[in-house]
Structure formats: structure tokens, C-alpha cells
Write an enzyme that holds these catalytic residues in place. Sequence first.
Site, mmCIF file in Angstrom:
data_model
loop_
_atom_site.group_PDB
_atom_site.id
_atom_site.type_symbol
_atom_site.label_atom_id
_atom_site.label_comp_id
_atom_site.label_asym_id
_atom_site.label_seq_id
_atom_site.Cartn_x
_atom_site.Cartn_y
_atom_site.Cartn_z
ATOM 1 N N SER A 99 0.871 -1.166 0.000
ATOM 2 C CA SER A 99 0.000 0.000 0.000
ATOM 3 C C SER A 99 0.910 1.217 0.000
ATOM 4 C CB SER A 99 -0.894 -0.007 1.239
ATOM 5 O OG SER A 99 -1.858 1.020 1.134
ATOM 6 N N GLU A 100 0.734 2.097 -0.987
ATOM 7 C CA GLU A 100 1.770 3.100 -1.225
ATOM 8 C C GLU A 100 1.852 4.175 -0.144
ATOM 9 O OE1 GLU A 100 -0.765 2.444 -3.318
ATOM 10 O OE2 GLU A 100 -1.553 4.280 -4.267
ATOM 11 N N ASN A 101 0.868 4.248 0.743
ATOM 12 C CA ASN A 101 1.021 5.184 1.850
ATOM 13 C C ASN A 101 2.083 4.707 2.850
ATOM 14 O OD1 ASN A 101 -1.091 3.232 2.088
ATOM 15 N ND2 ASN A 101 -1.805 4.192 3.970
ATOM 16 N N SER B 259 8.294 4.328 0.853
ATOM 17 C CA SER B 259 7.360 3.564 0.039
ATOM 18 C C SER B 259 7.537 3.871 -1.455
ATOM 19 C CB SER B 259 5.929 3.892 0.462
ATOM 20 O OG SER B 259 5.012 3.156 -0.293
#
Lengths: 213, 213, 246, 246
Positions: free
Chosen positions: A46-48, A88
Amino acid sequence: MAWTRDDMAARAARELRDGFYVNLGIGIPTLVANYIPDGVSVTLQSENGMLGMGPFPYEGEEDADLINAGKQTITELDSSSYFSSADSFAMIRGGHIALSILGGMQVSEKGDLANWMVPGKMVKGMGGAMDLVAGVKRVVVVMDHCEKSGAPKLLKACSLPLTGAGVVDLLITELGVFEINRGKTPVRLIELAPGVTLDEVKAKTEAAFEVAL
Amino acid sequence: MAWTRDDMAARAARELRDGFYVNLGIGIPTLVANYIPDGVSVTLQSENGMLGMGPFPYEGEEDADLINAGKQTITELDSSSYFSSADSFAMIRGGHIALSILGGMQVSEKGDLANWMVPGKMVKGMGGAMDLVAGVKRVVVVMDHCEKSGAPKLLKACSLPLTGAGVVDLLITELGVFEINRGKTPVRLIELAPGVTLDEVKAKTEAAFEVAL
Amino acid sequence: MVDKVKSTAAEALAGLLFDGMTIMAGGFGLCGIPENLIAAIRETGVKDLTVVSNNCGVDGFGLGILLENRQIKKMVSSYVGENKLFEQLYLSGELELEFNPQGTLAERIRAGGAGIPAFFTKTGVGTLVAEGKEVRDFDGELYVMERGLVADLSIVKAWKADAEGNLVYRKTARNFNPMMATAGKACVVEVEAIVAIGELDKDGIHTPGIYVDRLVKGAVFEKRIERVTTRAREAVGENAAAGVEI
Amino acid sequence: MVDKVKSTAAEALAGLLFDGMTIMAGGFGLCGIPENLIAAIRETGVKDLTVVSNNCGVDGFGLGILLENRQIKKMVSSYVGENKLFEQLYLSGELELEFNPQGTLAERIRAGGAGIPAFFTKTGVGTLVAEGKEVRDFDGELYVMERGLVADLSIVKAWKADAEGNLVYRKTARNFNPMMATAGKACVVEVEAIVAIGELDKDGIHTPGIYVDRLVKGAVFEKRIERVTTRAREAVGENAAAGVEI
């Protein structure tokens, strides 16, 4: 009988390989997690700032500090790790994610993707989409074959502002599957959904494509 | 009576202010830690990746995983933190360290510093010195006023390869203290060691300097 | 010793705010936002702010309350879709907006804090994002040059801190907070707990105290959730008989 | 599921080595070096290596043993002062050497792993380091452009890992290891302990498993200390009478 949304997700899931680290976009791509083939273990990013996304929590077990890039509450796994958004996207930009599956508004035969803005409408922003298509090793787009108006979305050139130029590897629509190969080779139609004819695909597609069924 | 090494370290310690984060080089700068004024609390950074360096360990308590940038065994404090060398030099390069005190071979009236190589001799490398002088807010050099040969080291221009150009704020030698101000203003002699005459300093200095005792 | 710990958010911000300043605000959506500091900024009425934040809160919460109070002149964000008032202010020309790809925004902030004035990235090449920027070929691939980003002030939300200002974040509430802590000329942090010095794992500190100027234990943490998403409990069947709690 | 855990260093490196390759090796001095993997590389005899490492070990330990065996063609380092053989090989022209400022080296490796082909830094402006490189003015200050750095293989030393490859480093043995883990086309890691998945603090993982291709529990850790430096115990005085252990 063209593919349903779930059929499309299931087809996209066949792009997964054991051990892959994968980023799934919002919409149909999120459904891909429901169709991971047996014997294939993948890790969802999850890119967060998380690796190893688990399923949605049970009611009452939501944690405000634990959300995915779609801002939905999620859970962690034993193998999960957390990191900053800079770390990330270093992971994403540096080519460490094997596969990204995301939605699209238009795809061109050069592998261009448009999926973030429509001129004249309020623009919400690109979020992490531009980073994902630029950085991830293999980019699979899952989208409806045509606009609601019937206008084709697989085009000679995108008319909408681009998310990335020459970034799409594979396109899955309800009509079939196209190898785009980032525009390095001619577009090839490699699969048809059951009951869909080549003529129908040709009629609904602006881009030139070869047929390799 | 010119200053001893300990006198020079004590004079350098007067540049410390309460709450400062400080990086001390090898040699006389290391001694500065012994002269931190009362009521002044400083945090020592070690550029290999630590904030809050403690004293050397007692014999038998050395930890191979805990060394300073001089590769000496050290200890941690309750307030210490560890980080990668990339994060450490992000801290240094980003201007977050208030003060660096380090040794020198030559300093010029333009604030240039040479302290890492002598042509013709085996060069060991610059380590973190170039990053420190480029990134730290205030750079204090502590060095002997002259070579063993008697040749001056505070020069119009450095003859040795530079560690940094226009980086020195203050120079402390056994004869006195010079404000260099990164070469933005003329060099000023602001203190003399006890018993040292202005004539002696003039005789042993090539750089032009103003006297502001 | 310098005392970084303040007793209220207002005190932690005292003397640091001025009209026209640039503020970086941590958080992703409503997750990990410095809600107490945002509320205190609203109280001061400071205006014409440029705010660097991935999003702009929602109507009535997070940065949304600074929008309501017309304190924000410009947003630098990657996504602002959750906010009706935002749309309205933007379309009426009252609000400026600069979009950055999320990863470019994160890296620009990291670069700003790390003394890097510019770097090259593939992200955005061939798109609107690259317009007016240098595009350069490295080893046969095109990259666009992006600039480091700094702010007059960064406001950060962490989970735990000690009095030295060492910070630990929790789960995905970390997001943009660690980079922003490094890229403000001043950095003010709100935390859920201040623990004794020595209690934090020295190998596990995310933001070393050097980056933190002032620290406050937040008075309230609403920690609102933007999208509560849950799954159904498994079908009960035999387990119910065995007494498994539903 | 892909099994990253191998039983020996030789097995962990199998198929990854070739003459003329570039290897990044973690560590600062002798602290945090992958000593088991270095020993296994020596056994293979692979040669003409370019090695990126802050230092080059000492005579008889660390990367020094690859020098002895004449396997290294070129070093990219910031400081190599601890090694007599190094000096001799360099002066006789048998060994190439590229010096990088330590922070520039660390950032080049981080950039390589993060998909950043180049960045600007103040470090080295006006010195030999900037010769032949682009120097550019940003906001009135000069900066030199440095390139990102990647390798065919990175060898990394961590403290603990789980089978997923999540890593934790200990104290200053972290140093260059985390960045190098991101910048190798392949990354092989040796650790002191492999713990059960779930045992590591998820907020405290330094290197997520995505970066780790293979993992081995080191057979021996000599962990030699380069400069043992100690202080005298305090004068005993009254405490001695009270039975304080000396």
C-alpha cells in the site's frame, strides 16, 4: 458473454506469480486479491507505507492508524512492515514492485495511459498513480473497453492528459486481453472473452492491433 | 605561553551553546567533550549513524556494534538514537547540525579548508569531512599555527587540495583565535593566547588579517 | 537544558506563525494528521498560508477547518478529492493548487530536509507534470528534474516521544510525517504519549530528536476514520456450537 | 511460497557471482560487515570485482581477505586508511580506487535503490570531487551533480530477520547496510538470528523483506573490533567500602 468485473479481476490475477510484491489500485484491481491462484503467495503493497496488507477488519476492530491507499481501514499480517511514504515510493520508483494493476480512462497503442484528469472537470489529483506506472516493473490496466457513450478507450493516441507515456504492458477489458508491451511492439489481441467476436472488438477499438489468439 | 592542546580544546568548547547538536572530529576536537561548560548540554553526533554519543566503555564492556566515526568503541546514553549513514548525512547535509569542530592542514583567508590529502603521499580518503564542512551550520577548525618546518598554515590560498571552499567560520591555533566568516569578511584576529605577541602571530601567518583584540 | 515539551498546542506554536508562511502538515487522508496543532492554527487566524500536505482534510475536520476559515492561499498536494469546500474555493479562484505526484511530493520533502536542492525521477515524464521542467536522458531513459521542498514550519503527528524529541510513529499513520519533520525551519510535534527518556527502543526511533523543536501531548485525539471498511465475520456453523465469540 | 532462507553462505550466493561484477558490501570499518558472505566469496575465487564499500577491511579480515586473494579490481570508498596491503596494491597499480565523500557515497546508494539517477549536493563543490561533474547554481548556492549507484549484488549484515526477509540492524552496525539492501540487483543478507514471522516489531523493521532475495544465519561472527578504546573506572574511595564491584 463479455467478462464481468469479477471475471476481469480473475483474469488479472493470472498475472500474479509466486513471491510477487504487488500494488493494486482502486476499483476492479482491488477485487484481484479475491482471485489469487492456489499455490501463489503474493505480498500486497500500500503506497502510503505498508507491505503485507491483510483483509478488511471485522466490525468494531477498525484502527484509525491503519488504512490503505484508498483510505479504507485494513488489517496487518504477521509478516507486515510499515515505513514512510518516502521509503514507500523509493520502493516503487526503484523498480522493486513486480506488478501494478490499476484502472484506466484511456490507453494508447504506444502504451500511454490516461487515468487521472478530465479537462473541464474538477481535478482531484494523481495521487500515486504517476509514480506507480513510472516505477513498477510490469503495469496491467483493467478498464471498460468503451466509454458509456460507446466511444473507444483503446486509442491510437490518448486525448486525455497522460498519467504516463509508454508504461502499459497489458490491458484487460470485458472483451479480451491486449499485449501492449509499453508500445515497443504492435498491440496484439491475445485473448477474447467467451462469446465475444473479433468483429465486435474491431468495431469498438480505435488502436491498430494484431490478432494472436 | 601559547595554548596547549587542552587549552585549545577548552577554547573551542566555548563555542558550544545549550541544546546544540555537535559533530567533533578526530584529535584535539575529541578533547572538546572534556570541556563542555557548566549549564550547557550538547548532543554529540557520530556520522556513521548515531546521536547522543556517550563516553568510552569500561574495559570488558566494549560492544563491536557500537563505534564512533573514528572506529573507537563508545557507549550510548538514555537519549541516544541510531540511524543509517544515509540518514546521518541527510542530517549533516541538510544543515541540522549546529556546529562541527575539526582539525586542519591549511586554512585560507577565503575560508577554504584543506585537511584530507597531501599530493605524493598515499591518500586515505576524505571520509565524512567534505560533507561536514559543506553541510554543518558553523565550522570551527582547531590546528597548529605552523607546520613542523615552521611554514605558516593560515594562508592567502591553500596549496593542498581542498576539503571545502569558503567553509571555515572560526580558526583556533595555539597562538590565538581568528574569525574567518567563510571568507565573506576580512580575517580578524580576535584573541591572543597568553604571552603571545601580535608580532609573533604576524611573523607566523601568511594570510592578511585585521586585529580586533 | 533546552525544554522542548510545551503544555498546549498554542504554546507549542507561539511565535512561529506569520501571514504568508509555508507550513508542511503530516498525514495521509485523515490518518496521522496533527489535529491538535491544526485546531490551534485555526484559533490564531494566521492567513495566506501555503500548505504542503498530501491531502486537504475533509469538510469540517483536519486541514478542512483552515479552508473554512479562509486561512489557506495555496495547497501543494497529490490528491484533494474528499472535500466539497475545496472544490468550490478552487473553482471560484480563491484557492491556488499545485499537484505533485505523491511519490515526487514525498521525495521533494525528503530532499529538502536532506540538503538536496534537486533530483531526477522518471515519474511524470511525458505528462503535464514535466512541463516547464528540465528533462534529461540518463543511460537511455528520460527523467524530469524536481526541486527539494522546505517550509517555514512543519507540524507533525507522532505516536510516542521522549523529552529529547525522539519520535515513534504507529502503523500507516507514519506516512509523510518523518520527512516533514526534517524539512521545516521549525518543527512542532504532537504526540499521544510522552514517555521517559530511555524508554524508546534506540534502534527503533523513526525521527531523532535533533529534528524536533517543540513537542506537545495532544489534548484530544478524535482520529476520525474516512472510510470505515469491514468484512463479514465468517459463517458461524459448527464454531458457534463450540462457543466461538461472534 | 518462495523460500529465502538458505543454510550456508555459499548456498546463499550460488549462481549470483561472476567475474567483473560489481558488489556492494555493508559495514563501516569492521562494524556491521557481512563477514560470512565475504569469506564465502573468497572461497569461490570470483575475480575482477568492483567493490562499493565505505572501507576495505583490514589486513586479514573483512574485505581485506579479498584483496589478499587479488579478487578486487576496483574499490569505491570514502576511506581506506587501515590497510597496508591496500596501499601496496594501489601504489603498484594493481588496484583502482574511486574516492567518494562518505555522505555522497551513502546518498548515491540510496538514490540508486530509489530510482533516482542523479541528485545535487553541496558536498565537494570547489574540490577535486567536483572535477568533471556538472556544477549548478540553485538559489544562489553552488551544487555538484552526483549519480545514483547500483550493483549486481549487495551483501548485507543485519542483526535479526524473519523468513520474509524483514531485517533489523543493531546500533551503529546499521551504517551502509540498509541502503545497500535496496541498490543491488540481487541482495543476500547474513544475520545473527532468524526469528519467527510476527516476532519483529512491525513499526521497527529497518529493511522490509521486499529487498531481500536470500538470507542466511551466519555460521560464525568474529565481530572483530578495530580500536578498543576504554575509560578508567572511577576512583573507588568510599564506594569500595560499600562493596561496589570494580
